[in-house]
Design a protein around this motif. Structure first.
Motif, PDB file in Angstrom:
ATOM      1  N   VAL A   1      -5.587  -7.662  48.627  1.00 60.04           N
ATOM      2  CA  VAL A   1      -4.342  -6.355  48.793  1.00 60.04           C
ATOM      3  C   VAL A   1      -3.324  -6.609  49.846  1.00 60.04           C
ATOM      4  O   VAL A   1      -3.268  -7.207  50.308  1.00 60.04           O
ATOM      5  CB  VAL A   1      -5.425  -5.009  49.944  1.00 60.04           C
ATOM      6  N   ARG A   2      -2.440  -6.153  48.299  1.00 60.60           N
ATOM      7  CA  ARG A   2      -0.740  -5.846  49.598  1.00 60.60           C
ATOM      8  C   ARG A   2      -0.795  -4.875  50.393  1.00 60.60           C
ATOM      9  O   ARG A   2      -0.959  -3.543  49.758  1.00 60.60           O
ATOM     10  CB  ARG A   2       0.023  -6.540  48.601  1.00 60.60           C
ATOM     11  N   GLU A   3      -0.127  -4.813  50.940  1.00 54.42           N
ATOM     12  CA  GLU A   3       0.445  -3.415  52.055  1.00 54.42           C
ATOM     13  C   GLU A   3       1.083  -2.796  51.058  1.00 54.42           C
ATOM     14  O   GLU A   3       1.920  -3.835  51.676  1.00 54.42           O
ATOM     15  CB  GLU A   3      -0.180  -3.109  52.871  1.00 54.42           C
ATOM     16  N   VAL A   4       2.051  -2.186  50.847  1.00 51.80           N
ATOM     17  CA  VAL A   4       3.632  -1.542  50.364  1.00 51.80           C
ATOM     18  C   VAL A   4       3.820  -0.937  50.439  1.00 51.80           C
ATOM     19  O   VAL A   4       3.209   0.238  50.238  1.00 51.80           O
ATOM     20  CB  VAL A   4       3.902  -2.398  48.636  1.00 51.80           C
ATOM     21  N   GLU A   5       5.439  -0.993  50.734  1.00 51.54           N
ATOM     22  CA  GLU A   5       5.964   0.416  50.611  1.00 51.54           C
ATOM     23  C   GLU A   5       7.072   0.648  48.913  1.00 51.54           C
ATOM     24  O   GLU A   5       7.556  -0.180  49.269  1.00 51.54           O
ATOM     25  CB  GLU A   5       6.802   0.105  51.879  1.00 51.54           C
ATOM     26  N   TYR A   6       7.496   1.791  49.278  1.00 53.17           N
ATOM     27  CA  TYR A   6       7.782   2.046  47.487  1.00 53.17           C
ATOM     28  C   TYR A   6       8.917   3.683  47.939  1.00 53.17           C
ATOM     29  O   TYR A   6       9.127   4.001  48.391  1.00 53.17           O
ATOM     30  CB  TYR A   6       7.095   2.376  46.803  1.00 53.17           C
ATOM     31  N   ALA A   7       9.728   2.943  46.686  1.00 56.08           N
ATOM     32  CA  ALA A   7      10.700   4.299  46.488  1.00 56.08           C
ATOM     33  C   ALA A   7      10.359   4.281  44.650  1.00 56.08           C
ATOM     34  O   ALA A   7      10.243   3.260  43.526  1.00 56.08           O
ATOM     35  CB  ALA A   7      12.049   4.037  46.563  1.00 56.08           C
ATOM     36  N   ALA A   8      10.054   5.294  44.468  1.00 55.84           N
ATOM     37  CA  ALA A   8      10.094   5.828  42.955  1.00 55.84           C
ATOM     38  C   ALA A   8      11.021   6.706  42.416  1.00 55.84           C
ATOM     39  O   ALA A   8      11.019   7.669  43.280  1.00 55.84           O
ATOM     40  CB  ALA A   8       9.126   5.980  42.538  1.00 55.84           C
ATOM     41  N   LYS A   9      11.558   6.612  41.212  1.00 57.38           N
ATOM     42  CA  LYS A   9      12.458   7.931  40.635  1.00 57.38           C
ATOM     43  C   LYS A   9      12.398   8.225  38.903  1.00 57.38           C
ATOM     44  O   LYS A   9      11.914   6.535  38.191  1.00 57.38           O
ATOM     45  CB  LYS A   9      14.186   6.792  40.383  1.00 57.38           C
ATOM     46  N   ALA A  10      11.786   9.594  38.577  1.00 62.96           N
ATOM     47  CA  ALA A  10      10.790   9.651  37.811  1.00 62.96           C
ATOM     48  C   ALA A  10      12.546  10.053  36.494  1.00 62.96           C
ATOM     49  O   ALA A  10      13.358  10.357  37.424  1.00 62.96           O
ATOM     50  CB  ALA A  10      10.352  10.898  38.083  1.00 62.96           C
ATOM     51  N   ASN A  11      12.077   9.370  35.660  1.00 59.49           N
ATOM     52  CA  ASN A  11      13.155   9.629  34.427  1.00 59.49           C
ATOM     53  C   ASN A  11      14.440   8.996  34.622  1.00 59.49           C
ATOM     54  O   ASN A  11      15.818  10.382  34.354  1.00 59.49           O
ATOM     55  CB  ASN A  11      13.001  11.196  33.808  1.00 59.49           C
ATOM     56  N   PHE A  12      14.842   8.299  34.982  1.00 58.43           N
ATOM     57  CA  PHE A  12      15.575   7.166  35.409  1.00 58.43           C
ATOM     58  C   PHE A  12      16.602   6.746  33.895  1.00 58.43           C
ATOM     59  O   PHE A  12      17.716   6.914  34.156  1.00 58.43           O
ATOM     60  CB  PHE A  12      15.134   6.386  36.684  1.00 58.43           C
ATOM     61  N   ILE A  13      16.207   6.910  33.155  1.00 57.24           N
ATOM     62  CA  ILE A  13      15.923   7.077  32.086  1.00 57.24           C
ATOM     63  C   ILE A  13      15.334   7.831  30.994  1.00 57.24           C
ATOM     64  O   ILE A  13      13.716   7.543  30.892  1.00 57.24           O
ATOM     65  CB  ILE A  13      16.896   5.717  31.007  1.00 57.24           C
ATOM     66  N   PRO A  14      15.308   8.741  30.230  1.00 56.50           N
ATOM     67  CA  PRO A  14      14.802   9.272  29.276  1.00 56.50           C
ATOM     68  C   PRO A  14      13.413   8.339  29.409  1.00 56.50           C
ATOM     69  O   PRO A  14      13.981   7.151  28.401  1.00 56.50           O
ATOM     70  CB  PRO A  14      15.368   9.860  27.833  1.00 56.50           C
TER      71      PRO A  14
ATOM     72  N   ALA B   1       9.637  10.368  45.029  1.00 57.00           N
ATOM     73  CA  ALA B   1       8.803   9.881  45.647  1.00 57.00           C
ATOM     74  C   ALA B   1       9.280   8.681  46.851  1.00 57.00           C
ATOM     75  O   ALA B   1       8.805   7.541  45.347  1.00 57.00           O
ATOM     76  CB  ALA B   1       7.371   9.688  44.595  1.00 57.00           C
ATOM     77  N   THR B   2       8.429   8.609  47.569  1.00 57.45           N
ATOM     78  CA  THR B   2       8.554   7.661  48.870  1.00 57.45           C
ATOM     79  C   THR B   2       7.205   7.073  49.570  1.00 57.45           C
ATOM     80  O   THR B   2       6.779   8.250  49.016  1.00 57.45           O
ATOM     81  CB  THR B   2       9.630   7.303  49.516  1.00 57.45           C
ATOM     82  N   GLY B   3       7.117   6.120  50.057  1.00 57.39           N
ATOM     83  CA  GLY B   3       5.843   6.118  51.088  1.00 57.39           C
ATOM     84  C   GLY B   3       5.710   4.680  51.105  1.00 57.39           C
ATOM     85  O   GLY B   3       6.089   3.797  50.644  1.00 57.39           O
ATOM     86  N   GLU B   4       3.716   4.604  51.411  1.00 61.41           N
ATOM     87  CA  GLU B   4       3.121   3.162  51.294  1.00 61.41           C
ATOM     88  C   GLU B   4       2.035   3.709  50.701  1.00 61.41           C
ATOM     89  O   GLU B   4       1.707   4.563  50.956  1.00 61.41           O
ATOM     90  CB  GLU B   4       3.234   3.032  52.919  1.00 61.41           C
ATOM     91  N   LEU B   5       1.172   2.554  49.957  1.00 57.25           N
ATOM     92  CA  LEU B   5      -0.143   2.130  49.312  1.00 57.25           C
ATOM     93  C   LEU B   5      -0.497   0.762  49.936  1.00 57.25           C
ATOM     94  O   LEU B   5       0.255   0.216  49.906  1.00 57.25           O
ATOM     95  CB  LEU B   5       0.642   2.473  47.778  1.00 57.25           C
ATOM     96  N   SER B   6      -2.050   1.142  49.799  1.00 60.99           N
ATOM     97  CA  SER B   6      -2.911  -0.743  49.290  1.00 60.99           C
ATOM     98  C   SER B   6      -2.312  -0.890  47.613  1.00 60.99           C
ATOM     99  O   SER B   6      -2.800  -0.103  46.914  1.00 60.99           O
ATOM    100  CB  SER B   6      -3.461  -0.365  49.723  1.00 60.99           C
ATOM    101  N   LEU B   7      -1.652  -2.126  47.401  1.00 64.15           N
ATOM    102  CA  LEU B   7      -1.805  -2.498  45.891  1.00 64.15           C
ATOM    103  C   LEU B   7      -2.844  -3.818  45.935  1.00 64.15           C
ATOM    104  O   LEU B   7      -2.863  -4.117  46.597  1.00 64.15           O
ATOM    105  CB  LEU B   7      -0.273  -3.273  45.643  1.00 64.15           C
ATOM    106  N   LEU B   8      -4.426  -3.350  44.784  1.00 62.93           N
ATOM    107  CA  LEU B   8      -4.921  -4.731  44.726  1.00 62.93           C
ATOM    108  C   LEU B   8      -4.681  -5.354  43.583  1.00 62.93           C
ATOM    109  O   LEU B   8      -4.399  -4.833  42.298  1.00 62.93           O
ATOM    110  CB  LEU B   8      -6.360  -3.949  44.666  1.00 62.93           C
TER     111      LEU B   8
END
Length: 420
Positions: free
Chosen positions: A154-167, A141-148
């Protein structure tokens, strides 16, 4: 004696045979010993080769282990020194590892951040269950979100995530874009502010590219010309608004802006959609490429002179990107000026007329007085004067009458010219 010799020869031959057999036996024993030693040597060589192969395997394993250690150290250094936040969460969304940048972003020390769940940092209303389920299903997943943060900021962040990059572990990398978002919002507000000014300004404002195509066209221009911005966008200025005899002069003005001056003024007519003409006085300014730098002119006298043409100039590497023109419709002002000039001319003519009639009345009064005085003299002294004197007086009357006739002719001529 002969028999004795044969006996001795036989004994010698027998002895020689015995020695040959002994020698053969010893040779065979030596050969067997050599074969045995050779076999032992081959066994030792094989053992050495095996030992060498084992040593090579050990060395390879040591090199691999060293490489792994170095790689692990490098990855650890990258993890610890990365400017972006790196977080690792388990299948439940609980953080199991975080780098220093993540601790700074979340506003918690490492010991407190581990064990926190992703939902602890989400703003109210965020559907974490849906987002987390989609993430695990898609795998990234990629995108932007607000981090509380815990302190309420509140910090505005953009993110990139990878599921199960290791088990059973999920990697996410976050970048703080709060300042960028603030700058974007400020830029949007400024753009809206400028647009509002352009649309509410009563002066004509048009923005051209370096080829003379219309990039921006404010509401005052729309109202004066009868064209909407969408109708003129991307079209050449002279194809819509200029009269043919002024096209080249306007092109020269635009060329002057790009080559030798950053500001100039000129006047020209604009033709509206209904065919009417309006005289516009323009003040033009170039806007250079935002990646280039405007430097002040080195001549202090230019800066203090107030001459807009010399207030600044582009560097040799600078380029003109847009031309901004601000125009004032001076058609009514010109008509008023023409009316004022006509009134002044009329007043001047009236004064000339008054002066003329004043002079004419004076000039008429003189010969008329001569006629009246002469007639009175003739009436009073008619019987006493000689015929010669009477004729002389009549000549004076005729001369005065001719003079009056000439003046009257001039008055009539002036009147006819005045009427025309």
């Amino acid at each position: 004696m002969r028999a004795n010799l044969l006996s001795r020869l036989f004994l010698a031959w027998a002895n020689l045979c015995l020695r040959g057999n002994e020698l053969n036996r010893r040779v065979e024993e030596q050969a067997a010993e050599i074969c045995k030693l050779k076999a032992q040597l081959q066994q030792e060589i094989a053992k050495c080769q095996q030992a060498e192969a084992a040593l090579a395997q050990v060395q390879d394993k040591l090199e691999i282990d060293v490489t792994k250690v170095r790689l692990r150290e490098q990855l650890k250094a990258v993890f610890d020194e990365a400017l972006d936040a790196i977080l690792i969460a388990d299948e439940e969304g609980t953080y199991v590892e975080a780098n220093p940048a993540a601790c700074e972003l979340c506003g918690l020390p490492h010991s407190e951040l581990l064990g926190k769940r992703i939902t602890d940092f989400m703003v109210p209303g965020f559907d974490f269950a849906l987002a987390w389920g989609n993430f695990l299903e898609v795998g990234q997943a990629t995108g932007e979100l607000s981090l509380l943060r815990p302190d309420g900021t509140v910090r505005e962040v953009e993110y990139a995530a990878k599921a199960n990059f290791i088990p059973e572990q999920n990697l996410s990398i976050l970048r703080d874009i709060t300042k960028r978002k603030q700058a974007e919002r400020a830029l949007t507000q400024e753009r809206n502010f400028v647009s509002a000014i352009l649309d509410t300004a009563t002066v004509l404002i048009v923005v051209l590219d370096t080829q003379g195509k219309i990039i921006r066209f404010n509401r005052a221009c729309e109202e004066m010309t009868g064209y909407s911005f969408e109708e003129v966008r991307g079209k050449y200025l002279w194809d819509l608004f200029l009269i043919p005899e002024e096209i080249e002069s306007v092109k020269a003005v635009l060329q002057e802006l790009q080559t030798s001056s950053s500001y100039n003024e000129h006047e020209n007519y604009w033709v509206a959609q209904d065919g009417s003409r309006r005289l516009i006085r323009w003040s033009n300014k170039i806007l250079q490429d935002i990646d280039k730098k405007v430097i002040a002119d080195s001549q202090n006298s230019d800066l203090s002179s107030g001459d807009p043409n010399k207030s600044n100039h582009l560097e040799a590497s600078g380029t003109c990107k847009y031309i901004i023109g601000c125009g004032i419709d001076i058609s009514d002002r010109q008509q008023a000026e023409e009316a004022r000039q006509a009134l002044a001319k009329e007043q001047e003519l009236n004064q000339l007329r008054t002066n003329f009639f004043t002079m004419a009345s004076h000039e008429l009064r003189t010969p008329l007085s001569v006629v009246l005085l002469t007639v009175q003299s003739v009436e009073a002294f008619y019987d006493q004067w000689s015929e010669e004197k009477k004729l002389k007086k009549l000549g004076q009357i005729e001369e005065a009458a001719q003079r009056m006739k000439h003046l009257i002719d001039n008055i009539l001529t002036f009147h006819r010219r005045d009427e025309s």
